[in-house]
Design an enzyme around this catalytic site. Structure first.
Site, PDB file in Angstrom:
ATOM      1  N   ALA A 174      -7.583  -2.552   3.629  1.00 40.46           N
ATOM      2  CA  ALA A 174      -6.707  -2.080   2.547  1.00 40.46           C
ATOM      3  C   ALA A 174      -5.255  -2.191   2.990  1.00 40.46           C
ATOM      4  CB  ALA A 174      -7.057  -0.643   2.180  1.00 40.46           C
ATOM      5  N   ASN A 175      -4.342  -1.643   2.205  1.00 37.93           N
ATOM      6  CA  ASN A 175      -2.921  -1.629   2.571  1.00 37.93           C
ATOM      7  C   ASN A 175      -2.294  -0.342   2.047  1.00 37.93           C
ATOM      8  OD1 ASN A 175      -1.751  -2.133  -0.191  1.00 37.93           O
ATOM      9  ND2 ASN A 175      -3.006  -3.970   0.023  1.00 37.93           N
ATOM     10  N   ARG A 176      -1.001  -0.161   2.275  1.00 32.55           N
ATOM     11  CA  ARG A 176      -0.337   1.116   2.008  1.00 32.55           C
ATOM     12  C   ARG A 176       0.156   1.290   0.579  1.00 32.55           C
ATOM     13  NH1 ARG A 176       0.201   3.770   6.715  1.00 32.55           N
ATOM     14  NH2 ARG A 176       0.409   2.532   8.615  1.00 32.55           N
TER      15      ARG A 176
END
Ligand code: CTP
Ligand code: CA
Length: 221
Positions: free
Chosen positions: A33-35
């Site tokens: 995932a990412n932020r």
């Protein structure tokens, strides 16, 4: 009384928005995932609905309420997002705010990957995800106005101009995630198009969204 068409300039328009991250499964309990928080995309969806548009929001996993008047379609992976975007066309404008994971695991394990006690790490092979924005720009159902986003840590405007050309979008809205961290409340957006750059002031994400929607309404008028 209904607001007049001046304050609801997107009445009768279909606005398609992607927002949030995508989650790419590694096994049943792990993902890449990412932020991205989804806040900027959700603020844009809310602003478009306030401007009178029919809004379809294709959203990755986020922890946000659905804005009033917005049709939300939840997805997890980039490939699901691509399919949902395709199903939502045609649209008058597409605003692709999602931080789509660039890569996914080449083979999602059916069972949880276990440590085998030897200290060896599992070989995690990645493959590239489809580029939803680039594919839309090439398709015969390309919306008349396609707006991409770019979160950059350096050389923000140069990277945005390169993306504008590479993807075939009309505008790339760039933001510097080194000075304004992903997940924060404030953004300074740069609208990059063939005719130049408009840098918006540093603003809370909902105010930045309202300004961007004003620019979009002007462009469609
Ligand atoms: N995008 C997309 N599908 C992808 C990757 C990106 O639709 N698989 C869209 C994003 O929603 C955004 C724009 O393309 O509107 C730019 O995304 P970005 O990640 O900045 O571009 P990339 O081409 O992936 O380049 P980078 O190497 O900087 O991540
Ligand atoms: Ca990317």
């Amino acid at each position: 009384r209904q607001l007049g068409s001046e304050s609801r300039p997107l009445t009768g328009r279909h606005v398609l928005i992607t927002a949030g991250p995508t989650h790419e499964p590694i096994d049943p309990v792990r993902y890449i995932a990412n932020r991205s928080s989804g806040k900027q995309g959700y603020a844009i969806a809310a602003a478009a609905a306030r401007a009178g548009a029919k809004v379809t929001l294709v959203s990755g996993p986020v922890n946000l309420p659905t804005p009033a008047g917005v049709t939300r379609i939840d997805v997890e992976t980039a490939r699901q997002m691509a399919a949902a975007v395709d199903a939502a066309l045609p649209a008058d404008v597409a605003i692709m705010v999602a931080a789509v994971a660039d890569w996914r695991s080449a083979g999602e394990a059916a069972q949880k990957i276990k440590k085998d006690g030897s200290g060896q790490v599992p070989p995690l092979q990645l493959v590239e995800n489809p580029d939803i924005l680039a594919a839309m720009c090439k398709s015969d159902r390309r919306p008349p106005l396609v707006v991409g986003f770019a979160a950059e840590t350096n050389d923000v405007l140069d990277h945005a101009r390169a993306k504008l050309a590479r993807k075939g979008a009309d505008w790339i809205v760039a933001n510097d995630v080194a000075t304004h961290q992903m997940g924060g409340e404030i953004n300074a957006l740069h609208i990059v198009s063939a005719s130049g750059v408009e840098s918006l002031p540093e603003l809370p994400k909902d105010a930045a969204a309202a300004l961007l929607i004003e620019r979009i309404a002007d462009a469609l008028a």
